[in-house]
Scaffold this active site. Structure first.
Site, PDB file in Angstrom:
ATOM      1  N   PHE A 114      46.152 -19.834  63.198  1.00 15.74           N
ATOM      2  CA  PHE A 114      47.357 -19.074  63.495  1.00 15.74           C
ATOM      3  C   PHE A 114      46.972 -17.905  64.386  1.00 15.74           C
ATOM      4  O   PHE A 114      46.023 -17.185  64.083  1.00 15.74           O
ATOM      5  CB  PHE A 114      48.015 -18.549  62.210  1.00 15.74           C
ATOM      6  CG  PHE A 114      49.288 -17.787  62.485  1.00 15.74           C
ATOM      7  CD1 PHE A 114      50.469 -18.457  62.779  1.00 15.74           C
ATOM      8  CD2 PHE A 114      49.295 -16.394  62.491  1.00 15.74           C
ATOM      9  CE1 PHE A 114      51.636 -17.760  63.061  1.00 15.74           C
ATOM     10  CE2 PHE A 114      50.460 -15.690  62.769  1.00 15.74           C
ATOM     11  CZ  PHE A 114      51.638 -16.378  63.053  1.00 15.74           C
ATOM     12  N   ASP A 143      39.343 -14.380  66.510  1.00 21.64           N
ATOM     13  CA  ASP A 143      40.578 -13.739  66.074  1.00 21.64           C
ATOM     14  C   ASP A 143      40.319 -13.190  64.669  1.00 21.64           C
ATOM     15  O   ASP A 143      40.300 -13.938  63.694  1.00 21.64           O
ATOM     16  CB  ASP A 143      41.732 -14.748  66.081  1.00 21.64           C
ATOM     17  CG  ASP A 143      43.062 -14.121  65.654  1.00 21.64           C
ATOM     18  OD1 ASP A 143      43.030 -13.002  65.094  1.00 21.64           O
ATOM     19  OD2 ASP A 143      44.116 -14.747  65.864  1.00 21.64           O
ATOM     20  N   LYS A 162      46.705  -6.202  62.124  1.00 23.91           N
ATOM     21  CA  LYS A 162      47.038  -6.059  60.710  1.00 23.91           C
ATOM     22  C   LYS A 162      46.577  -4.739  60.066  1.00 23.91           C
ATOM     23  O   LYS A 162      47.329  -3.785  60.078  1.00 23.91           O
ATOM     24  CB  LYS A 162      46.566  -7.291  59.948  1.00 23.91           C
ATOM     25  CG  LYS A 162      47.429  -8.516  60.327  1.00 23.91           C
ATOM     26  CD  LYS A 162      47.412  -9.614  59.291  1.00 23.91           C
ATOM     27  CE  LYS A 162      48.575 -10.555  59.463  1.00 23.91           C
ATOM     28  NZ  LYS A 162      48.350 -11.658  60.404  1.00 23.91           N
TER      29      LYS A 162
HETATM   30  C1  LIG Z   1      48.930 -12.241  61.640  1.00 25.43           C
HETATM   31  C2  LIG Z   1      48.017 -12.903  62.592  1.00 25.43           C
HETATM   32  C3  LIG Z   1      48.295 -12.941  63.975  1.00 25.43           C
HETATM   33  C4  LIG Z   1      49.596 -12.430  64.565  1.00 25.43           C
HETATM   34  O1  LIG Z   1      49.781 -11.082  64.360  1.00 25.43           O
HETATM   35  P1  LIG Z   1      51.242 -10.438  64.608  1.00 25.43           P
HETATM   36  O2  LIG Z   1      51.005  -8.982  64.427  1.00 25.43           O
HETATM   37  O3  LIG Z   1      52.153 -11.039  63.608  1.00 25.43           O
HETATM   38  O4  LIG Z   1      51.635 -10.789  65.986  1.00 25.43           O
HETATM   39  C5  LIG Z   1      47.359 -13.518  64.801  1.00 25.43           C
HETATM   40  N1  LIG Z   1      46.210 -14.019  64.316  1.00 25.43           N
HETATM   41  C6  LIG Z   1      45.908 -14.003  63.011  1.00 25.43           C
HETATM   42  C7  LIG Z   1      44.602 -14.552  62.539  1.00 25.43           C
HETATM   43  C8  LIG Z   1      46.806 -13.451  62.095  1.00 25.43           C
HETATM   44  O5  LIG Z   1      46.528 -13.463  60.797  1.00 25.43           O
END
Ligand SMILES: *Cc1c(COP(=O)(O)O)cnc(C)c1O
Length: 390
Positions: free
Chosen positions: A129, A214, A243
């Site tokens: 994600f 990420d 986050k």
């Molecule tokens: C939450 C998340 C995102 C997206 O972040 P947003 O602030 O919702 O755009 C991208 N990568 C990972 C691994 C995430 O957990």
């Protein structure tokens, strides 16, 4: 009739009015143990005194000026992230998706700048994600989220997580980078093995690809190191963070080495809100706490305790919980029964959690959690499993 709020969420009935440490207080008068942390955002718990002080302090001073001017708080947070990571440079935005979007742009720019404009494709993993913008959806390749939003942004290929053979087979002369979450969050709380993460670095070096991690969910102390890449000691070329970076205030960042960022110049990218004084002051306040000598040590200690208890729980209730997974305080329990129903029952029993792919219950305690919070959570998980059998 369409509701006043675009109905893109399947929200449950609760609304919270106050938070304190690891607890949330709902408008229904009940107290809840918060093991969702706003999806790994409120890493220092709710209303941490240092963050509250920082918010008030900066709130009375200056909120926003734009990136047309010097922003000393941004400079300071950038320098501190550089000092504590592999990175040489940082760009601040407002969310995770924006950080990944920049990482993708930077990858393309790097190959363009170094004489390989035909290298633009990024290989990602199934079950990942990366956000909800058009490019980050394409990067993750989750068909459920892409459906109806076609055409899909071009330039992304996908392989199974932890599978080097398939990854090597996907590399072509157009491949520019590999994009991976060291610990997959949303997709089912899967921790990449040290061996896998090292192999990713090797294959990137072999083919001249950039390695993008990420760490939006697994970074900022969540696994017991400031960033998850420190466990196998595999340095990426680019890393996305968000986050927990603002402790609940929206902040995202894309970190990179000088080499990876070489194509990015004045005018290459921008953000109106990104890195404003208020957001940056809070980011600095979060780092103040996380960089205290004993902070991550406690996260590691509590994590070890938590995973031991989760394993016992699986052994005790094999018909309900089938596997404990994850790393540090990014933990998951794969369920035998529907995870959404477990999540509902946990909430009814006084604990807030999140679900994840692969029928997993995602457990994201705040990083300030202590053994007593773990005991309380395990008690609730145990109780729900016992009630289920009746
Ligand atoms: C939450 C998340 C995102 C997206 O972040 P947003 O602030 O919702 O755009 C991208 N990568 C990972 C691994 C995430 O957990």
């Amino acid at each position: 009739m369409i509701p006043a709020l675009l109905p893109t969420y399947a929200r449950n009935e609760l609304a919270f009015e106050r938070g304190e440490g690891a607890y949330l207080f709902a408008t229904n008068g009940r107290k809840y143990l918060d093991f969702a942390s706003g999806i790994a955002v409120t890493a220092l718990g709710h209303c941490h005194p240092h963050l509250v002080k920082a918010l008030i302090e900066q709130g009375q001073k200056l909120w926003h000026t734009s990136n047309l001017f010097q922003i000393p708080e941004q400079q300071r947070l950038g320098e501190r992230l550089v000092a504590n990571t592999f990175a040489d440079t940082v760009f601040f935005g407002n969310s995770g998706a924006e950080a990944v979007e920049l990482a993708i742009k930077m990858v393309r720019k790097y190959h363009d700048e170094t004489g390989n404009p035909g290298k633009y494709r990024v290989i990602g993993c199934n079950g990942s994600f990366h956000g909800r913008t058009l490019a980050t959806l394409a990067a993750a390749g989750n068909e459920k989220y892409l459906k109806g939003f076609e055409p899909v942004v071009d330039g992304f290929d996908h392989v199974p997580f932890e599978n080097m053979n398939e990854l090597r087979a996907k590399i072509t002369g157009e491949t520019a980078a590999i994009l991976v979450e060291p610990v997959q969050g949303e997709g089912g709380v899967r921790a990449g093995s040290d061996q896998y993460l090292r192999a990713l670095r090797e294959v990137c070096d072999e083919y001249g690809l950039l390695l993008v991690f990420d760490e939006i969910q697994c970074g900022m102390g969540r696994t017991g190191k400031l960033f998850a890449y420190e466990w196998p000691d595999v340095k990426p070329d680019i890393m996305t963070v968000a986050k927990a970076l603002g402790g609940g205030f929206p902040v995202g960042a894309c970190l990179a080495t000088e080499k990876a960022a070489q194509g990015m110049k004045a005018g290459s990218h921008g953000s109106t809100f990104g890195g404003n004084p208020l957001a940056m002051h809070l980011g600095n306040a979060v780092l103040d706490v996380m960089l205290e000598p004993k902070f991550l040590e406690q996260v590691r200690r509590v994590s070890g305790y938590f995973h031991g208890k989760l394993k016992s729980l699986v052994a005790k209730h094999p018909g309900i919980y089938v596997e404990a997974r994850g790393k540090g305080l990014l933990a998951g329990l794969r369920c035998e029964v529907p995870n959404t129903e477990v999540c509902d029952k946990l909430r009814a029993a006084g604990m807030v959690t999140a679900t994840a792919g692969d029928n997993v219950i995602r457990l994201l305690p705040p990083l300030i959690a202590e053994e007593r919070h773990i005991d309380e959570a395990i008690g609730i998980l145990d109780g729900v499993a016992r009630d289920w059998k009746r």
